[in-house]
Scaffold this motif. Sequence first.
Motif, short mmCIF file in Angstrom:
data_model
loop_
_atom_site.label_atom_id
_atom_site.label_comp_id
_atom_site.label_asym_id
_atom_site.label_seq_id
_atom_site.Cartn_x
_atom_site.Cartn_y
_atom_site.Cartn_z
N LEU A 1 -1.58 -77.09 -43.05
CA LEU A 1 -0.70 -77.59 -42.01
C LEU A 1 -1.52 -78.15 -40.86
O LEU A 1 -2.33 -77.45 -40.26
CB LEU A 1 0.21 -76.48 -41.49
CG LEU A 1 1.23 -76.90 -40.43
CD1 LEU A 1 2.32 -77.78 -41.05
CD2 LEU A 1 1.86 -75.67 -39.77
N TYR A 2 -1.30 -79.42 -40.57
CA TYR A 2 -1.90 -80.05 -39.40
C TYR A 2 -0.90 -79.89 -38.26
O TYR A 2 0.26 -80.33 -38.36
CB TYR A 2 -2.17 -81.53 -39.66
CG TYR A 2 -3.17 -81.81 -40.75
CD1 TYR A 2 -4.51 -82.08 -40.45
CD2 TYR A 2 -2.79 -81.79 -42.09
CE1 TYR A 2 -5.43 -82.33 -41.46
CE2 TYR A 2 -3.70 -82.03 -43.11
CZ TYR A 2 -5.02 -82.30 -42.78
OH TYR A 2 -5.93 -82.54 -43.79
N GLN A 3 -1.34 -79.26 -37.18
CA GLN A 3 -0.40 -78.95 -36.12
C GLN A 3 -1.14 -78.84 -34.79
O GLN A 3 -2.34 -79.04 -34.72
CB GLN A 3 0.35 -77.66 -36.45
CG GLN A 3 -0.55 -76.43 -36.60
CD GLN A 3 -0.76 -75.69 -35.31
OE1 GLN A 3 0.19 -75.42 -34.58
NE2 GLN A 3 -2.01 -75.37 -34.98
N GLY A 4 -0.39 -78.56 -33.74
CA GLY A 4 -1.00 -78.44 -32.43
C GLY A 4 0.02 -78.03 -31.40
O GLY A 4 1.08 -77.48 -31.72
N MET A 5 -0.27 -78.32 -30.15
CA MET A 5 0.66 -78.02 -29.08
C MET A 5 1.89 -78.91 -29.19
O MET A 5 1.79 -80.08 -29.53
CB MET A 5 -0.01 -78.24 -27.72
CG MET A 5 -1.12 -77.25 -27.42
SD MET A 5 -0.50 -75.57 -27.22
CE MET A 5 0.50 -75.75 -25.74
N GLY A 6 3.04 -78.35 -28.88
CA GLY A 6 4.25 -79.15 -28.88
C GLY A 6 5.39 -78.47 -29.62
O GLY A 6 5.18 -77.57 -30.45
N PRO A 7 6.61 -78.90 -29.35
CA PRO A 7 7.79 -78.21 -29.89
C PRO A 7 7.94 -78.28 -31.40
O PRO A 7 8.43 -77.34 -32.02
CB PRO A 7 8.96 -78.92 -29.19
CG PRO A 7 8.41 -80.26 -28.79
CD PRO A 7 6.97 -80.01 -28.46
N ASN A 8 7.54 -79.38 -32.02
CA ASN A 8 7.76 -79.50 -33.46
C ASN A 8 6.80 -78.63 -34.26
O ASN A 8 7.19 -78.02 -35.27
CB ASN A 8 7.68 -80.96 -33.88
CG ASN A 8 8.89 -81.74 -33.39
OD1 ASN A 8 10.03 -81.33 -33.60
ND2 ASN A 8 8.66 -82.85 -32.72
N SER A 9 5.56 -78.55 -33.82
CA SER A 9 4.63 -77.62 -34.47
C SER A 9 5.09 -76.18 -34.26
O SER A 9 5.03 -75.35 -35.17
CB SER A 9 3.22 -77.81 -33.91
OG SER A 9 2.66 -79.03 -34.33
N TYR A 10 5.56 -75.89 -33.04
CA TYR A 10 6.05 -74.55 -32.72
C TYR A 10 7.22 -74.20 -33.63
O TYR A 10 7.31 -73.08 -34.15
CB TYR A 10 6.45 -74.53 -31.25
CG TYR A 10 6.85 -73.18 -30.69
CD1 TYR A 10 6.38 -71.98 -31.23
CD2 TYR A 10 7.69 -73.11 -29.59
CE1 TYR A 10 6.75 -70.76 -30.69
CE2 TYR A 10 8.06 -71.90 -29.04
CZ TYR A 10 7.60 -70.72 -29.59
OH TYR A 10 7.97 -69.51 -29.05
N ARG A 11 8.10 -75.15 -33.84
CA ARG A 11 9.26 -74.91 -34.71
C ARG A 11 8.82 -74.52 -36.12
O ARG A 11 9.35 -73.57 -36.70
CB ARG A 11 10.13 -76.17 -34.73
CG ARG A 11 11.37 -76.04 -35.57
CD ARG A 11 12.48 -77.00 -35.18
NE ARG A 11 12.10 -78.38 -34.99
CZ ARG A 11 12.98 -79.38 -34.92
NH1 ARG A 11 14.27 -79.11 -35.03
NH2 ARG A 11 12.60 -80.62 -34.72
N VAL A 12 7.85 -75.22 -36.67
CA VAL A 12 7.38 -74.90 -38.02
C VAL A 12 6.68 -73.55 -38.04
O VAL A 12 6.86 -72.77 -38.99
CB VAL A 12 6.45 -76.02 -38.55
CG1 VAL A 12 5.81 -75.60 -39.88
CG2 VAL A 12 7.24 -77.31 -38.75
N ARG A 13 5.89 -73.25 -37.02
CA ARG A 13 5.21 -71.95 -36.99
C ARG A 13 6.21 -70.80 -36.94
O ARG A 13 6.02 -69.76 -37.58
CB ARG A 13 4.24 -71.89 -35.80
CG ARG A 13 3.05 -72.81 -35.92
CD ARG A 13 1.93 -72.43 -34.96
NE ARG A 13 2.36 -72.35 -33.58
CZ ARG A 13 2.34 -73.38 -32.72
NH1 ARG A 13 1.90 -74.57 -33.12
NH2 ARG A 13 2.74 -73.24 -31.48
N ILE A 14 7.28 -70.95 -36.16
CA ILE A 14 8.31 -69.91 -36.11
C ILE A 14 8.95 -69.75 -37.49
O ILE A 14 9.14 -68.63 -37.97
CB ILE A 14 9.38 -70.25 -35.05
CG1 ILE A 14 8.78 -70.20 -33.65
CG2 ILE A 14 10.56 -69.27 -35.15
CD1 ILE A 14 9.70 -70.75 -32.57
N PHE A 15 9.28 -70.86 -38.10
CA PHE A 15 9.90 -70.84 -39.43
C PHE A 15 8.99 -70.11 -40.42
O PHE A 15 9.45 -69.26 -41.20
CB PHE A 15 10.17 -72.27 -39.88
CG PHE A 15 11.06 -72.39 -41.08
CD1 PHE A 15 12.44 -72.50 -40.93
CD2 PHE A 15 10.54 -72.42 -42.36
CE1 PHE A 15 13.27 -72.63 -42.03
CE2 PHE A 15 11.36 -72.54 -43.47
CZ PHE A 15 12.73 -72.64 -43.31
#
Length: 202
Positions: free
Chosen positions: A3-17
């Motif tokens: 998973l390529y991710q970082g700061m921001g709401p959409n990455s946060y959404r996937v991490r919570i999921f």
Amino acid sequence: MKLYQGMGPNSYRVRIFMAEKGIELPMVDIDFSKAEHRAPAFLALNSLGQIPVLELDDGTIITESVAICRYLEETHREPQLFGTDAVGRAKVEMWNRRAELVIFGTIGNVALHSDAFFKDRLTQFPAFAETERQAVPKKWSWVDRELADGRPYLAGDAFSIADITAGVCAWLGDVFGMAVPEDLANVQRWLKRVRARPSFQA
């Protein structure tokens, strides 16, 4: 998978999921301040230069946070976060879209048109940002009325991706100085419940 991710709401959404499902994946942090999202190697993964991006073991690329979550739902069935039957899935979809379009979109417009981070990405209209900022409490007030029936979660009795999306909206509002109004008892009850979940520390 990766998973390529970082700061921001959409990455946060996937991490919570992922946390709700107990999924752990290798993660590659993309630093927007260093323009890593514009690097040729990353643009080869997502031509829009956006995160998150899920890379499967066979090289398949999936972008867009909800699409990634749908894939993870199909490959990790429990707990089911998109609903368990036809009505449940429709209600989750309805509320997830409402959270995205009504709340996330409004808060996002404030950020896009007022924060210096986005000044090189689009032509900003500060007056529009202020209009949207003033509308945010009204959006949450609508949700408060919807939750007046006492149900514990947006789509009914079960926690779902709709709650993740709306919970991330509340977080994003906090970041940009638009907290959920304290006098909205039903939303505050719901928000306290979702924020108490360990996954929201993801």
